[in-house]
Write an enzyme that holds these catalytic residues in place. Structure first.
Site, PDB file in Angstrom:
ATOM      1  N   GLY A  71       2.177  -6.402  -2.932  1.00 59.13           N
ATOM      2  CA  GLY A  71       2.628  -5.156  -2.295  1.00 59.13           C
ATOM      3  C   GLY A  71       1.772  -3.967  -2.673  1.00 59.13           C
ATOM      4  O   GLY A  71       0.872  -4.043  -3.503  1.00 59.13           O
TER       5      GLY A  71
ATOM      6  N   ASP B  51      -1.192   1.956 -12.967  1.00 62.21           N
ATOM      7  CA  ASP B  51      -0.851   3.381 -13.088  1.00 62.21           C
ATOM      8  C   ASP B  51      -0.667   4.051 -11.718  1.00 62.21           C
ATOM      9  O   ASP B  51      -0.371   5.241 -11.643  1.00 62.21           O
ATOM     10  CB  ASP B  51      -1.924   4.125 -13.886  1.00 62.21           C
TER      11      ASP B  51
ATOM     12  N   ARG C 100      -1.399  -8.097   6.711  1.00 58.07           N
ATOM     13  CA  ARG C 100      -2.338  -8.990   6.031  1.00 58.07           C
ATOM     14  C   ARG C 100      -1.842 -10.429   6.135  1.00 58.07           C
ATOM     15  O   ARG C 100      -0.649 -10.643   6.408  1.00 58.07           O
ATOM     16  CB  ARG C 100      -2.407  -8.616   4.534  1.00 58.07           C
TER      17      ARG C 100
ATOM     18  N   ASP D 228      -4.346 -11.420   0.456  1.00 56.09           N
ATOM     19  CA  ASP D 228      -3.787 -10.087   0.695  1.00 56.09           C
ATOM     20  C   ASP D 228      -4.862  -9.111   1.163  1.00 56.09           C
ATOM     21  O   ASP D 228      -4.544  -7.989   1.555  1.00 56.09           O
ATOM     22  CB  ASP D 228      -3.103  -9.546  -0.563  1.00 56.09           C
TER      23      ASP D 228
ATOM     24  N   ASP E 240      -9.668  -3.385   2.328  1.00 67.98           N
ATOM     25  CA  ASP E 240      -9.647  -3.358   0.860  1.00 67.98           C
ATOM     26  C   ASP E 240     -11.031  -3.559   0.266  1.00 67.98           C
ATOM     27  O   ASP E 240     -11.339  -4.565  -0.381  1.00 67.98           O
ATOM     28  CB  ASP E 240      -8.646  -4.383   0.297  1.00 67.98           C
TER      29      ASP E 240
HETATM   30  P1  AMP Z   1      -6.467  -4.922  -4.941  1.00 69.52           P
HETATM   31  O1  AMP Z   1      -7.268  -5.535  -6.032  1.00 69.52           O
HETATM   32  O2  AMP Z   1      -6.774  -3.474  -4.727  1.00 69.52           O
HETATM   33  O3  AMP Z   1      -6.494  -5.700  -3.669  1.00 69.52           O
HETATM   34  O4  AMP Z   1      -4.966  -4.903  -5.451  1.00 69.52           O
HETATM   35  C1  AMP Z   1      -4.236  -6.050  -5.812  1.00 69.52           C
HETATM   36  C2  AMP Z   1      -2.819  -5.663  -6.142  1.00 69.52           C
HETATM   37  O5  AMP Z   1      -2.775  -4.832  -7.308  1.00 69.52           O
HETATM   38  C3  AMP Z   1      -2.107  -4.865  -5.067  1.00 69.52           C
HETATM   39  O6  AMP Z   1      -0.757  -5.228  -5.112  1.00 69.52           O
HETATM   40  C4  AMP Z   1      -2.309  -3.439  -5.511  1.00 69.52           C
HETATM   41  O7  AMP Z   1      -1.356  -2.563  -4.982  1.00 69.52           O
HETATM   42  C5  AMP Z   1      -2.177  -3.578  -7.014  1.00 69.52           C
HETATM   43  N1  AMP Z   1      -2.888  -2.521  -7.743  1.00 69.52           N
HETATM   44  C6  AMP Z   1      -4.221  -2.390  -7.877  1.00 69.52           C
HETATM   45  N2  AMP Z   1      -4.533  -1.316  -8.632  1.00 69.52           N
HETATM   46  C7  AMP Z   1      -3.352  -0.739  -8.984  1.00 69.52           C
HETATM   47  C8  AMP Z   1      -3.001   0.404  -9.770  1.00 69.52           C
HETATM   48  N3  AMP Z   1      -3.914   1.176 -10.355  1.00 69.52           N
HETATM   49  N4  AMP Z   1      -1.693   0.679  -9.892  1.00 69.52           N
HETATM   50  C9  AMP Z   1      -0.754  -0.079  -9.323  1.00 69.52           C
HETATM   51  N5  AMP Z   1      -1.019  -1.171  -8.593  1.00 69.52           N
HETATM   52  C10 AMP Z   1      -2.306  -1.503  -8.414  1.00 69.52           C
HETATM   53 MG    MG Z   2      -5.785  -5.545  -1.841  1.00 69.96          MG
END
Ligand code: AMP
Ligand code: MG
Length: 494
Positions: A92, A127, A185, A254, A264
């Site tokens: 999510g 964060d 997604r 995702d 992404d």
């Molecule tokens: P991503 O690597 O950006 O595709 O993110 C993978 C998952 O980690 C997703 O559910 C993002 O919303 C969550 N996520 C990534 N970075 C953060 C962050 N700094 N704080 C909270 N959730 C994060």
């Molecule tokens: Mg992502």
């Protein structure tokens, strides 16, 4: 608490209305001192928005998440996913919210989404925030992809928050306002599929059909047709990535969009010297998402999309698998067809030229063997068509190998009534001079992190016109110097 803003952005809440169960209502967390780093004027105009108004205080308040447009119902979207092959039932939007949808003057509906907008119920240990560098990387790379004709989400703005984020070091924070065909997604379907509510998957599938693949509604088997449409869109997308040397970096389920857009953009980068094993992401130890493996892993991701769709395709599981399997397998032929068409264009040949694909594969093998830069190598071919082989030969350590290939290529190119000047000009419209080179991206992001946006602005200006050679921009066309080269790594924004 974010306040409510006036009519600057008229956002619809169709996703929220139709797909209850796939989100949590959530407002962005305001930031201390929002300051626009980028407002994407060409994109704003395309969306029917006034870039100056967006860059003004009311616009920036919305783009930073400090104000929510009147009538909008922001949500954090739920999705699941396979991360590097491992199943995670609940990912999510951990640091993002969907503000709502904007219907542009072209009638198209697009998501407006804020990334780095604070912790949500999906944040787990994160964060909720993002740093300036990775958000600007997403902007630079998506503008480049868009200009290269590759479907992609785009940045409407990047706003500095005036707050620090802590990664390996203390960094300035930013919010990215992202525009996408949607944020559905493969992982959204996976999430719906494990909620124990078949009606939810059906609602999601119906929504995806209506929004992205409306022709599927008229098919005998609409849900199988939806699957086929996504397979087709992804096959086309990956072929385009391969043509320009793009390495997404994190092709988890995702991060694969139902719309067929690139989404992404984390540790993504463009490859210089041709090498199928090219990996930039610091976390991709096994090379799962290497340049050359992207078609294979996207097909794997699409297999995961099939799972939640099976009950909609046929009541009997075996029948459903029997129907979905050939569609999944058709990815290979679809990909090959898109790849061949594109490579023919890059070689100056008609898109159905029988020798095109073999010539393309052979050239890439030679380039790999000779560590030839992909972008410079293909661009040099138009000079060869104009009668000057020297620029291309100079890139190959073994020019004789190039000569032998070029002889076959010329034989295939020759045809009655074919005008070399027109052929070369067409090649120049498909083989870019400029892609965002890693060393220049790094340099620009470092400067921006230190407060100087000049290099990012210049780089974006260059990559927005990738096909037109411009005097004074020679450095942007060069691969990284050897001192930069081999160990280059990119990092997720997390
Ligand atoms: P991503 O690597 O950006 O595709 O993110 C993978 C998952 O980690 C997703 O559910 C993002 O919303 C969550 N996520 C990534 N970075 C953060 C962050 N700094 N704080 C909270 N959730 C994060
Ligand atoms: Mg992502």
């Amino acid at each position: 608490m974010s306040t409510t803003a006036g009519p600057l952005l008229a956002l619809d809440d169709e996703f929220a209305r139709e797909l209850e169960g796939l989100y949590v209502p959530w407002r962005p967390e305001p930031v201390r001192a929002p300051r626009p780093l980028v407002v994407n004027a060409p994109l704003a105009r395309e969306l029917g928005l006034d870039p100056d108004a967006l860059a003004g205080p009311d616009g920036v308040a919305v783009l930073a998440g400090n104000a929510v447009p009147d009538g909008a119902r922001p949500v954090a979207q739920a999705y699941a996913g396979h991360q590097f092959g491992g199943w995670v039932p609940r990912l999510g939007d951990g640091r993002a919210v969907l503000l709502g949808e904007l219907v542009g003057p072209d009638g198209r509906r697009r998501d407006v989404h804020l990334k780095g907008a604070g912790r949500t119920p999906f944040a787990r240990g994160g964060d909720g925030r993002a740093a300036v560098g990775p958000m600007l990387r997403e902007h630079v790379v998506s503008e480049a992809l868009h200009a290269l004709g590759v479907p992609t989400t785009r940045a409407l703005a990047v706003v500095a928050t005036g707050e620090p984020v802590y990664r390996e070091t203390k960094l300035p924070g930013a919010v990215l306002a992202r525009v996408a065909a949607s944020h559905l997604r493969v992982g959204t379907f996976q999430y719906a599929g494990v909620q124990g509510d078949p009606a939810l998957v059906r609602r999601l599938a119906d929504y995806a059909i209506a929004r992205h693949h409306p022709q599927a509604a008229d098919a005998d088997q609409p849900y199988l047709a939806l699957f086929e449409a996504v397979v087709e869109a992804q096959a086309a997308l990956v072929a385009r990535w391969m043509h320009v040397g793009f390495v997404h970096g994190v092709l988890n389920t995702d991060n694969v969009a139902i719309s067929g857009e690139t989404i992404d953009l984390g540790p993504c980068a463009f490859m210089d010297a041709v090498d199928p094993e090219t990996v930039f992401s610091s976390i991709d130890h096994g090379g799962r998402y290497a340049w050359g493996r992207q078609p294979l892993v996207v097909q794997w991701d699409l297999a995961q999309l099939a799972t939640p769709l099976l009950p909609l395709i046929a009541p009997d599981a075996q029948d459903a698998v029997a129907a979905a399997t050939p569609v999944l397998e058709s990815f290979v032929a679809r990909y090959d067809r898109h790849w061949a068409r594109g490579i023919c264009a890059k070689l100056g040949m008609p898109e159905d030229a029988p020798d095109g694909a073999a010539l393309g594969h052979d050239l890439l093998r030679l380039m790999h063997a000779g560590q030839v830069d992909l972008t410079a190598g293909f661009r040099a071919l138009s000079a060869a068509v104009r009668g000057d082989d020297a620029p291309a030969r100079a890139l190959f350590a073994d020019p004789a190998a190039f000569d032998a290939w070029a002889e076959r290529w010329r034989a295939a190119l020759a045809g009655p009534g074919r005008d070399p000047q027109a052929t070369a000009a067409a090649m120049d419209r498909t083989n870019p001079v400029y892609v965002p080179r890693n060393h220049l991206v790094e340099e620009a992001l470092t400067a921006a992190t230190d407060g100087d946006l000049g290099p990012v602005e210049r780089l974006v200006d260059v990559v927005r016109r990738p096909f037109e050679e411009r005097p004074g921009l020679e450095a942007y066309a060069q691969p990284a110097p050897a001192t930069f080269g081999a160990g280059f790594q990119t990092f997720c924004g997390t």
